[in-house]
Design a protein around this motif. Structure first.
Motif, short mmCIF file in Angstrom:
data_model
loop_
_atom_site.label_atom_id
_atom_site.label_comp_id
_atom_site.label_asym_id
_atom_site.label_seq_id
_atom_site.Cartn_x
_atom_site.Cartn_y
_atom_site.Cartn_z
N HIS A 37 0.82 -1.38 0.04
CA HIS A 37 -0.10 0.10 0.04
C HIS A 37 0.81 1.22 -0.07
O HIS A 37 0.38 2.16 -0.50
N CYS B 8 -6.85 -1.52 8.83
CA CYS B 8 -8.49 -1.48 8.51
C CYS B 8 -8.95 -2.65 9.03
O CYS B 8 -10.18 -2.62 9.65
N LYS B 9 -8.39 -3.94 8.95
CA LYS B 9 -9.08 -5.19 9.35
C LYS B 9 -9.09 -5.15 10.83
O LYS B 9 -10.06 -5.28 11.44
N ILE C 164 -11.74 -4.24 0.76
CA ILE C 164 -11.05 -5.47 1.58
C ILE C 164 -11.75 -6.76 1.63
O ILE C 164 -11.10 -7.89 1.17
N VAL D 92 -4.53 -2.45 4.45
CA VAL D 92 -5.45 -3.83 4.90
C VAL D 92 -5.34 -4.23 6.24
O VAL D 92 -6.42 -4.08 7.05
N PRO E 74 -8.73 -8.26 -1.08
CA PRO E 74 -7.79 -7.63 -0.18
C PRO E 74 -6.30 -7.26 -0.99
O PRO E 74 -5.63 -6.19 -0.86
N ALA F 42 -7.31 -4.28 -3.10
CA ALA F 42 -7.26 -3.09 -2.18
C ALA F 42 -6.02 -2.65 -1.76
O ALA F 42 -5.82 -1.44 -1.68
N ARG F 43 -5.13 -3.41 -1.35
CA ARG F 43 -3.75 -3.22 -1.15
C ARG F 43 -2.79 -2.42 -1.94
O ARG F 43 -2.29 -1.64 -1.95
#
Lengths: 251, 297
Positions: free
Chosen positions: A71, B187-188, B170, B184, B174, B177-178
């Protein structure tokens, strides 16, 4: 822009990437080709930290990103598409393009301040603009899962445009497309994606590579075997051998 | 309203908390079989706060929810790298660890000559806040629904926010999203902590309504039910698990004609729905169509 220095990746006994040293300059459009299993997608996965390299160094704009998480690398301005299409299937088309911007630096989870609400409007406008560029504005409110493959590939491109990254990896952007659809995709890459950014295109369709790339790098068995002008590279015996075998190279 | 109706409605409200907590974990793409542990932690901690230490009810609710959230943080941090079946098994093991741990906790104080507090497998009685403050069951039911309403509003607001979209990203993919810049892991963890807090709050309410709790109340079947409510009602909106709760407790348990057959009917309902609607009645696709229809009206 992006420098890989002696990058290696192994999967058990298999050397997926061996001592890869390569540089990509600003605003270059480079084709990354090679037979199946040559390490093209592995190279993208290593740079974007889907999995880390076993050795070597990766520099982006002079910053060492070798041990960065995926990310963080994305936030630096590196975007990618996937060989096997990856989209948020249960989101709308425009939702997918808006979502592509949520992980960008400075974005917030809640829109409490006027600035944040302005940002949200900007996301929407940018998404609308990106969909227009790829010709998907008429299906913007449909679920992504309801689109046919060529439109899904275009949606991936719209996602990239909305993020406006400095470096893009397109992993088989015309995979599974007919020749006409591939030509459309080549035009889209040349007109919308490639300008003003470094664009690395992985593709088996040489017409597309020849149309959009001024430089080609060839991987074979995890090694860089050629790097240069497409017309010169395509006739190199080592490249022909990698694709068609030793007999063809000496024919 | 009859006492029976109040009891059914209150049960629905309290179980809805644990159903919502399982739902948010499902939305982020994981299956937790351990939400009952946070429910139990909330119940025990808040019960101890009012019955043993004389804390006001409001503070006990905050304490119970926060301790459950801290437990969820610990579980979330330890299981951050686990996915799918491994995450599910880890949460189940944690929940069983908590339940068995509660079986061996004996912390009692003497109040008016009587021992008060958790007494292992014998349970924890005398959580008498309702009686001491002359709160009727009907008034307590309103407290339950006011808090449930507040949690629902927060969840619906989160779903409309960028955070809601990120959580669904996510849950759906995931890796994608990453690759789009989403952290991730953080957020998780945030979602798991929030889920623990919701379940803990439900547990606090349960302890003070039931006045007696024991470790076996918080067994794996509660967690399985919590998951099933989300899967029945649908994963497209926070209202989904509420529909699941209403169908199970409100209909199957509430309708006297099928009493005694509730679990058989519930099991059949879950099996049929998972075949014909794998993501529940109000799944993401139906919610999308409903929103489009509402926009056109």
């Amino acid at each position: 822009m992006l420098n890989l220095v002696s990058v290696e990746k192994r999967f058990g006994e298999l050397h997926a990437l061996s001592e890869i040293t390569i540089s990509f300059g600003p605003n270059e459009t480079v084709g990354l080709i090679g037979p199946n299993g040559s390490g093209k997608s592995t190279l993208v996965n290593v740079v974007t930290a889907t999995y880390g390299p076993d050795a070597g160094q990766i520099l982006f704009r002079g910053t060492d990103i070798t041990s960065h998480e995926a990310h963080r690398i994305s936030r630096l301005g590196i975007a990618r598409t996937f060989q096997n299409l990856r989209l948020f299937q249960r989101m709308t088309v425009i939702g997918n393009v808006e979502a592509a911007q949520y992980g960008m630096p400075g974005n917030v989870f809640f829109r409490f301040r006027p600035d944040d609400r302005r940002n949200a409007r900007n996301f929407r406008q940018k998404a609308e603009w990106a969909l227009e560029q790829v010709g998907l504005q008429d299906v913007r409110n449909r679920l992504a899962s309801s689109l046919p493959l060529p439109q899904l590939r275009r949606l991936e491109i719209a996602r990239i445009l909305a993020r406006d990254p400095e470096l893009v990896f397109l992993d088989e952007p015309a995979g599974g497309m007919t020749p006409t659809e591939s030509e459309d995709m080549a035009r889209l890459i040349a007109d919308c994606v490639a300008p003003n950014r470094t664009c690395i295109v992985i593709e088996h369709k040489m017409d597309l590579i020849a149309h959009v790339c001024a430089r080609v790098c060839v991987l074979n068995a995890g090694q860089l075997i050629a790097d240069g002008d497409p017309e010169e590279v395509f006739v190199l015996p080592t490249v022909i051998e990698a694709y068609l075998g030793r007999a063809a190279a000496h024919a | 309203m009859s006492e029976y109706a109040i009891s059914i409605a209150s049960n629905m409200g309290m179980i809805a908390f644990v159903a919502l907590s399982a739902y948010v974990v499902l939305v982020v793409g994981e299956i937790s079989f351990g939400q009952q542990a946070y429910f139990g932690i909330g119940a025990y901690v808040s019960g101890m706060a009012t019955a043993m230490w004389g804390w006001p009810f409001g503070f006990a609710l905050v304490l119970g929810s926060c301790v459950a959230a801290i437990a969820a943080f610990a579980v979330g941090a330890l299981t951050l790298r686990l996915r799918g079946l491994y995450f599910a098994i880890a949460t189940l093991c944690f929940a069983e660890m908590i339940r068995l741990g509660l079986n061996s906790i004996h912390v009692q104080v003497e109040i008016d000559g009587e021992p008060v507090g958790p007494d292992g497998a014998e349970g924890f009685g005398d959580i008498r806040w309702m009686f001491e403050h002359d709160v009727t069951t009907l008034e307590y039911m309103f407290i339950i629904y006011a808090l449930l309403g507040a949690v629902l509003v927060v969840l619906l607001l989160v779903e409309r926010s960028n955070l809601g979209a990120v959580i669904r990203m996510i849950g759906q993919d995931p890796l994608l999203a990453r690759s789009q810049g989403i952290d991730v892991g953080t957020c998780k963890l945030l979602v798991i902590v929030f889920s623990g807090m919701i379940a803990g709050l439900g547990g606090c309410l349960y302890a003070h309504f039931a006045t007696y709790i024991e470790p076996n109340v918080f067994n794996v079947m509660l967690g399985v039910h919590a998951l099933a409510y989300g899967l029945i009602g649908g994963l497209g909106t926070a209202l989904g698990p509420i529909i699941g709760v209403v169908l199970d407790i409100g209909f199957l348990e509430g309708v006297r004609a099928i009493q005694g057959y509730r679990m058989i009917a519930f099991g059949g309902l879950v099996a049929i729905l998972l075949i014909i609607m794998p993501r529940g009645i109000l799944d993401e696709v139906r919610i999308h169509h409903i929103k489009r229809w509402l926009r056109r009206q």
